[in-house]
Design a protein around this motif. Sequence first.
Motif, PDB file in Angstrom:
ATOM      1  N   THR A  49      -7.347   5.843   8.105  1.00 36.58           N
ATOM      2  CA  THR A  49      -6.926   4.522   8.559  1.00 36.58           C
ATOM      3  C   THR A  49      -6.801   3.560   7.378  1.00 36.58           C
ATOM      4  O   THR A  49      -5.862   2.768   7.312  1.00 36.58           O
ATOM      5  CB  THR A  49      -7.936   3.967   9.584  1.00 36.58           C
ATOM      6  N   THR A  50      -7.737   3.636   6.452  1.00 39.19           N
ATOM      7  CA  THR A  50      -7.670   2.791   5.258  1.00 39.19           C
ATOM      8  C   THR A  50      -6.443   3.139   4.436  1.00 39.19           C
ATOM      9  O   THR A  50      -5.744   2.252   3.923  1.00 39.19           O
ATOM     10  CB  THR A  50      -8.949   2.958   4.409  1.00 39.19           C
ATOM     11  N   LEU A  51      -6.156   4.422   4.315  1.00 36.31           N
ATOM     12  CA  LEU A  51      -4.973   4.855   3.576  1.00 36.31           C
ATOM     13  C   LEU A  51      -3.710   4.322   4.258  1.00 36.31           C
ATOM     14  O   LEU A  51      -2.796   3.827   3.589  1.00 36.31           O
ATOM     15  CB  LEU A  51      -4.936   6.385   3.478  1.00 36.31           C
ATOM     16  N   GLN A  52      -3.652   4.396   5.572  1.00 33.86           N
ATOM     17  CA  GLN A  52      -2.501   3.877   6.306  1.00 33.86           C
ATOM     18  C   GLN A  52      -2.381   2.369   6.131  1.00 33.86           C
ATOM     19  O   GLN A  52      -1.291   1.831   5.985  1.00 33.86           O
ATOM     20  CB  GLN A  52      -2.612   4.225   7.788  1.00 33.86           C
ATOM     21  N   LYS A  53      -3.521   1.668   6.121  1.00 34.22           N
ATOM     22  CA  LYS A  53      -3.512   0.221   5.930  1.00 34.22           C
ATOM     23  C   LYS A  53      -2.917  -0.134   4.560  1.00 34.22           C
ATOM     24  O   LYS A  53      -2.081  -1.040   4.452  1.00 34.22           O
ATOM     25  CB  LYS A  53      -4.934  -0.332   6.044  1.00 34.22           C
ATOM     26  N   LEU A  54      -3.322   0.592   3.525  1.00 34.06           N
ATOM     27  CA  LEU A  54      -2.775   0.359   2.187  1.00 34.06           C
ATOM     28  C   LEU A  54      -1.269   0.610   2.165  1.00 34.06           C
ATOM     29  O   LEU A  54      -0.510  -0.112   1.525  1.00 34.06           O
ATOM     30  CB  LEU A  54      -3.474   1.250   1.158  1.00 34.06           C
ATOM     31  N   ARG A  55      -0.857   1.623   2.894  1.00 30.80           N
ATOM     32  CA  ARG A  55       0.568   1.955   2.984  1.00 30.80           C
ATOM     33  C   ARG A  55       1.318   0.865   3.742  1.00 30.80           C
ATOM     34  O   ARG A  55       2.372   0.398   3.293  1.00 30.80           O
ATOM     35  CB  ARG A  55       0.705   3.309   3.699  1.00 30.80           C
ATOM     36  N   ASP A  56       0.775   0.422   4.876  1.00 26.12           N
ATOM     37  CA  ASP A  56       1.436  -0.587   5.708  1.00 26.12           C
ATOM     38  C   ASP A  56       1.534  -1.941   5.012  1.00 26.12           C
ATOM     39  O   ASP A  56       2.503  -2.673   5.197  1.00 26.12           O
ATOM     40  CB  ASP A  56       0.696  -0.747   7.043  1.00 26.12           C
ATOM     41  N   GLU A  57       0.509  -2.285   4.210  1.00 28.71           N
ATOM     42  CA  GLU A  57       0.509  -3.556   3.487  1.00 28.71           C
ATOM     43  C   GLU A  57       1.436  -3.532   2.278  1.00 28.71           C
ATOM     44  O   GLU A  57       1.702  -4.568   1.690  1.00 28.71           O
ATOM     45  CB  GLU A  57      -0.910  -3.879   2.999  1.00 28.71           C
ATOM     46  N   GLY A  58       1.890  -2.342   1.912  1.00 27.62           N
ATOM     47  CA  GLY A  58       2.739  -2.222   0.726  1.00 27.62           C
ATOM     48  C   GLY A  58       1.936  -2.190  -0.560  1.00 27.62           C
ATOM     49  O   GLY A  58       2.485  -2.411  -1.641  1.00 27.62           O
ATOM     50  N   SER A  59       0.642  -1.926  -0.451  1.00 27.20           N
ATOM     51  CA  SER A  59      -0.209  -1.878  -1.639  1.00 27.20           C
ATOM     52  C   SER A  59       0.072  -0.653  -2.490  1.00 27.20           C
ATOM     53  O   SER A  59      -0.068  -0.698  -3.711  1.00 27.20           O
ATOM     54  CB  SER A  59      -1.682  -1.883  -1.231  1.00 27.20           C
ATOM     55  N   ILE A  60       0.436   0.449  -1.842  1.00 24.57           N
ATOM     56  CA  ILE A  60       0.791   1.668  -2.572  1.00 24.57           C
ATOM     57  C   ILE A  60       2.115   2.196  -2.032  1.00 24.57           C
ATOM     58  O   ILE A  60       2.422   2.056  -0.847  1.00 24.57           O
ATOM     59  CB  ILE A  60      -0.317   2.746  -2.473  1.00 24.57           C
ATOM     60  N   ARG A  61       2.883   2.780  -2.928  1.00 24.20           N
ATOM     61  CA  ARG A  61       4.182   3.335  -2.537  1.00 24.20           C
ATOM     62  C   ARG A  61       4.005   4.703  -1.905  1.00 24.20           C
ATOM     63  O   ARG A  61       3.092   5.442  -2.254  1.00 24.20           O
ATOM     64  CB  ARG A  61       5.076   3.499  -3.768  1.00 24.20           C
ATOM     65  N   PHE A  62       4.917   5.018  -0.989  1.00 23.29           N
ATOM     66  CA  PHE A  62       4.885   6.332  -0.360  1.00 23.29           C
ATOM     67  C   PHE A  62       6.305   6.792  -0.064  1.00 23.29           C
ATOM     68  O   PHE A  62       7.247   6.015  -0.092  1.00 23.29           O
ATOM     69  CB  PHE A  62       4.038   6.303   0.924  1.00 23.29           C
ATOM     70  N   SER A  63       6.415   8.067   0.192  1.00 16.81           N
ATOM     71  CA  SER A  63       7.693   8.665   0.574  1.00 16.81           C
ATOM     72  C   SER A  63       7.439   9.536   1.791  1.00 16.81           C
ATOM     73  O   SER A  63       6.391  10.175   1.895  1.00 16.81           O
ATOM     74  CB  SER A  63       8.233   9.518  -0.577  1.00 16.81           C
ATOM     75  N   GLN A  64       8.391   9.540   2.702  1.00 14.02           N
ATOM     76  CA  GLN A  64       8.247  10.353   3.904  1.00 14.02           C
ATOM     77  C   GLN A  64       9.482  11.247   4.039  1.00 14.02           C
ATOM     78  O   GLN A  64      10.414  10.939   4.777  1.00 14.02           O
ATOM     79  CB  GLN A  64       8.067   9.456   5.129  1.00 14.02           C
ATOM     80  N   PRO A  65       9.486  12.392   3.324  1.00 12.97           N
ATOM     81  CA  PRO A  65      10.657  13.262   3.357  1.00 12.97           C
ATOM     82  C   PRO A  65      10.903  13.913   4.722  1.00 12.97           C
ATOM     83  O   PRO A  65      12.026  14.250   5.045  1.00 12.97           O
ATOM     84  CB  PRO A  65      10.372  14.314   2.289  1.00 12.97           C
ATOM     85  N   GLU A  66       9.843  14.101   5.489  1.00 15.28           N
ATOM     86  CA  GLU A  66       9.960  14.629   6.847  1.00 15.28           C
ATOM     87  C   GLU A  66       9.013  13.844   7.742  1.00 15.28           C
ATOM     88  O   GLU A  66       8.132  13.140   7.266  1.00 15.28           O
ATOM     89  CB  GLU A  66       9.605  16.117   6.875  1.00 15.28           C
TER      90      GLU A  66
END
Length: 89
Positions: A49-66
């Motif tokens: 959940t914390t990882l998702q929060k960081l992702r949702d806030e734009g604190s860390i970049r991510f890629s979702q190829p699938e």
Amino acid sequence: MEVICLHDEAFYALIDKVLDRVQQQQAVREDKWISGSEAMKKLRIQSKTTLQKLRDEGSIRFSQPEKKIILYDTDSINDYLSRHSKATF
């Protein structure tokens, strides 16, 4: 064919230098995109959940190829950690 003779100390010093160089080369080859579990390990967090929060806030970049695959950018994780570091006294 040439034969090269070395003293024990010189031989072991050479081996140590070679091992240091190999370890440096491996450290440089860190993947740019890592899995969620690797990102959590790097951030030293336990909660998805914390990882998702960081992702949702734009604190860390991510890629979702699938749809079910989310990868995290190691550079942005390192930047995030640097931004939140405190200066020593």
